[in-house]
Enzyme design. Sequence first.
Site, PDB file in Angstrom:
ATOM      1  N   SER A 142       0.781  -1.357   0.015  1.00 15.86           N
ATOM      2  CA  SER A 142      -0.046   0.188  -0.130  1.00 15.86           C
ATOM      3  C   SER A 142       0.957   1.292   0.103  1.00 15.86           C
ATOM      4  CB  SER A 142      -0.841   0.136   1.249  1.00 15.86           C
ATOM      5  OG  SER A 142      -1.487   1.327   1.529  1.00 15.86           O
ATOM      6  N   TYR A 155      -2.071  -1.439  10.252  1.00 18.36           N
ATOM      7  CA  TYR A 155      -2.152  -1.819   8.775  1.00 18.36           C
ATOM      8  C   TYR A 155      -0.957  -1.122   8.109  1.00 18.36           C
ATOM      9  CZ  TYR A 155      -3.831  -1.071   3.979  1.00 18.36           C
ATOM     10  OH  TYR A 155      -4.209  -1.343   2.613  1.00 18.36           O
TER      11      TYR A 155
HETATM   12  N1  LIG Z   1      -9.001  -0.060  -1.498  1.00 19.42           N
HETATM   13  C1  LIG Z   1      -7.865   0.701  -1.351  1.00 19.42           C
HETATM   14  O1  LIG Z   1      -7.758   1.802  -1.289  1.00 19.42           O
HETATM   15  C2  LIG Z   1      -6.641  -0.139  -1.254  1.00 19.42           C
HETATM   16  C3  LIG Z   1      -5.231   0.728  -1.106  1.00 19.42           C
HETATM   17  C4  LIG Z   1      -4.009   0.128  -0.775  1.00 19.42           C
HETATM   18  C5  LIG Z   1      -3.918  -1.327  -0.732  1.00 19.42           C
HETATM   19  N2  LIG Z   1      -5.073  -2.043  -0.689  1.00 19.42           N
HETATM   20  C6  LIG Z   1      -4.937  -3.402  -0.417  1.00 19.42           C
HETATM   21  O2  LIG Z   1      -5.523  -3.905  -1.616  1.00 19.42           O
HETATM   22  C7  LIG Z   1      -5.996  -5.507  -0.947  1.00 19.42           C
HETATM   23  C8  LIG Z   1      -7.360  -5.557  -1.518  1.00 19.42           C
HETATM   24  O3  LIG Z   1      -8.182  -4.466  -1.119  1.00 19.42           O
HETATM   25  P1  LIG Z   1      -9.547  -4.408  -1.440  1.00 19.42           P
HETATM   26  O4  LIG Z   1      -9.825  -2.647  -1.324  1.00 19.42           O
HETATM   27  O5  LIG Z   1      -9.998  -4.980  -2.593  1.00 19.42           O
HETATM   28  O6  LIG Z   1     -10.256  -4.715   0.007  1.00 19.42           O
HETATM   29  P2  LIG Z   1     -11.732  -5.457  -0.085  1.00 19.42           P
HETATM   30  O7  LIG Z   1     -12.321  -5.529   1.631  1.00 19.42           O
HETATM   31  O8  LIG Z   1     -12.470  -5.203  -0.991  1.00 19.42           O
HETATM   32  O9  LIG Z   1     -11.301  -7.130  -0.264  1.00 19.42           O
HETATM   33  C9  LIG Z   1     -10.401  -7.967   0.666  1.00 19.42           C
HETATM   34  C10 LIG Z   1     -10.964  -9.241   0.569  1.00 19.42           C
HETATM   35  O10 LIG Z   1     -10.038 -10.173   1.283  1.00 19.42           O
HETATM   36  C11 LIG Z   1     -10.682 -11.002   1.802  1.00 19.42           C
HETATM   37  N3  LIG Z   1     -10.096 -11.397   3.095  1.00 19.42           N
HETATM   38  C12 LIG Z   1     -10.071 -10.877   4.341  1.00 19.42           C
HETATM   39  N4  LIG Z   1      -9.563 -11.715   5.290  1.00 19.42           N
HETATM   40  C13 LIG Z   1      -9.341 -12.749   4.925  1.00 19.42           C
HETATM   41  C14 LIG Z   1      -8.844 -14.094   5.170  1.00 19.42           C
HETATM   42  N5  LIG Z   1      -8.288 -14.155   6.338  1.00 19.42           N
HETATM   43  N6  LIG Z   1      -8.530 -15.032   4.318  1.00 19.42           N
HETATM   44  C15 LIG Z   1      -8.924 -14.991   2.943  1.00 19.42           C
HETATM   45  N7  LIG Z   1      -9.675 -13.935   2.345  1.00 19.42           N
HETATM   46  C16 LIG Z   1      -9.467 -12.788   3.416  1.00 19.42           C
HETATM   47  C17 LIG Z   1     -11.939 -10.409   2.203  1.00 19.42           C
HETATM   48  O11 LIG Z   1     -13.148 -11.215   2.448  1.00 19.42           O
HETATM   49  C18 LIG Z   1     -12.123  -9.604   0.934  1.00 19.42           C
HETATM   50  O12 LIG Z   1     -13.104 -10.237  -0.188  1.00 19.42           O
HETATM   51  C19 LIG Z   1      -5.536  -5.529   0.325  1.00 19.42           C
HETATM   52  O13 LIG Z   1      -4.423  -6.176   0.659  1.00 19.42           O
HETATM   53  C20 LIG Z   1      -5.669  -3.971   0.708  1.00 19.42           C
HETATM   54  O14 LIG Z   1      -4.794  -3.692   1.874  1.00 19.42           O
HETATM   55  C21 LIG Z   1      -6.372  -1.374  -0.776  1.00 19.42           C
END
Ligand SMILES: NC(=O)c1ccc[n+]([C@@H]2O[C@H](COP(=O)([O-])OP(=O)(O)OC[C@H]3O[C@@H](n4cnc5c(N)ncnc54)[C@H](O)[C@@H]3O)[C@@H](O)[C@H]2O)c1
Length: 251
Positions: A142, A155
Amino acid sequence: MTRFVNKVVIVTGAGGGIGSAISRRFAEEGAFVVVTDVNGEAASEVSSDIARSGGSAAAIAADISKGADCHDLIGQVHGRWRRIDVLVNNAGINRRGNLLALSDDDWHTTFAVNLHSMFHLCRAAIPHMIEAGGGAIVNTASQWGLHPAPNHIAYNTSKAAVAAFTQNLARDYAPQKIRVNAVCPGEIHTPMLEAGVKRSGRTIADLDRLVPFGRIGKPEEVAALVAFLASDEAAFMCGSLVEITGAQAVA
Ligand SMILES: NC(=O)c1ccc[n+]([C@@H]2O[C@H](COP(=O)([O-])OP(=O)(O)OC[C@H]3O[C@@H](n4cnc5c(N)ncnc54)[C@H](O)[C@@H]3O)[C@@H](O)[C@H]2O)c1
């Protein structure tokens, strides 16, 4: 594009915003995609959607915060499809709070999902990649792992560790032709971001204004970068942390 024909790709957190876009992108480019998530129903929906669009996928429910689930998942995939070309460690959670506000569970669960899962999944997958003569791993870090936002210490620290883990793994396994890279997204419009926006009382328009590009990112834009990093077009990229932030990281 057909960059992933005959390739088996595993995507974790594939029921979520970015993970589902990554899964669809790999399937569109010819991969067989293992769509895995702790939310089995969400994983099945994404897998069925890919099949309806003419792609190939299978859903597997797994809680990757548990080492045993990680090893079972890799064992199942290799046992059934005999290869693992690409592992996308995308699953993540975001527990908000500063040091005094967080619970012990917030801290430990954040690290279990965001970092320890990668340790277990890579330990299980890398021997198969070595045997096959190489592979690609793309981890989701991130921008906050590199430039911390306030009140997200668990985080942000876990994502900084993902960046360090990526560089270390790349250094150790480059000689075996395993390319390990990470994406460092900024604000991307997903359920995770929607939840954060709701908690903070802000709006999507407020976030758009924070980004020099004029808007937050789309999951498909991260998916395109992940697919590039996993493809042969990025053949000499190994150990890179690639920011995708609409210039927010340099604002
Ligand atoms: N959305 C943003 O702005 C953003 C920014 C930087 C990084 N990220 C990173 O991108 C990745 C995806 O994020 P997103 O925004 O799509 O989030 P999201 O919440 O839409 O999706 C995350 C998914 O991970 C799954 N998950 C959670 N715990 C789990 C576990 N123990 N085992 C298996 N699956 C699990 C959830 O069920 C969910 O489907 C993450 O690593 C997040 O930290 C997101």
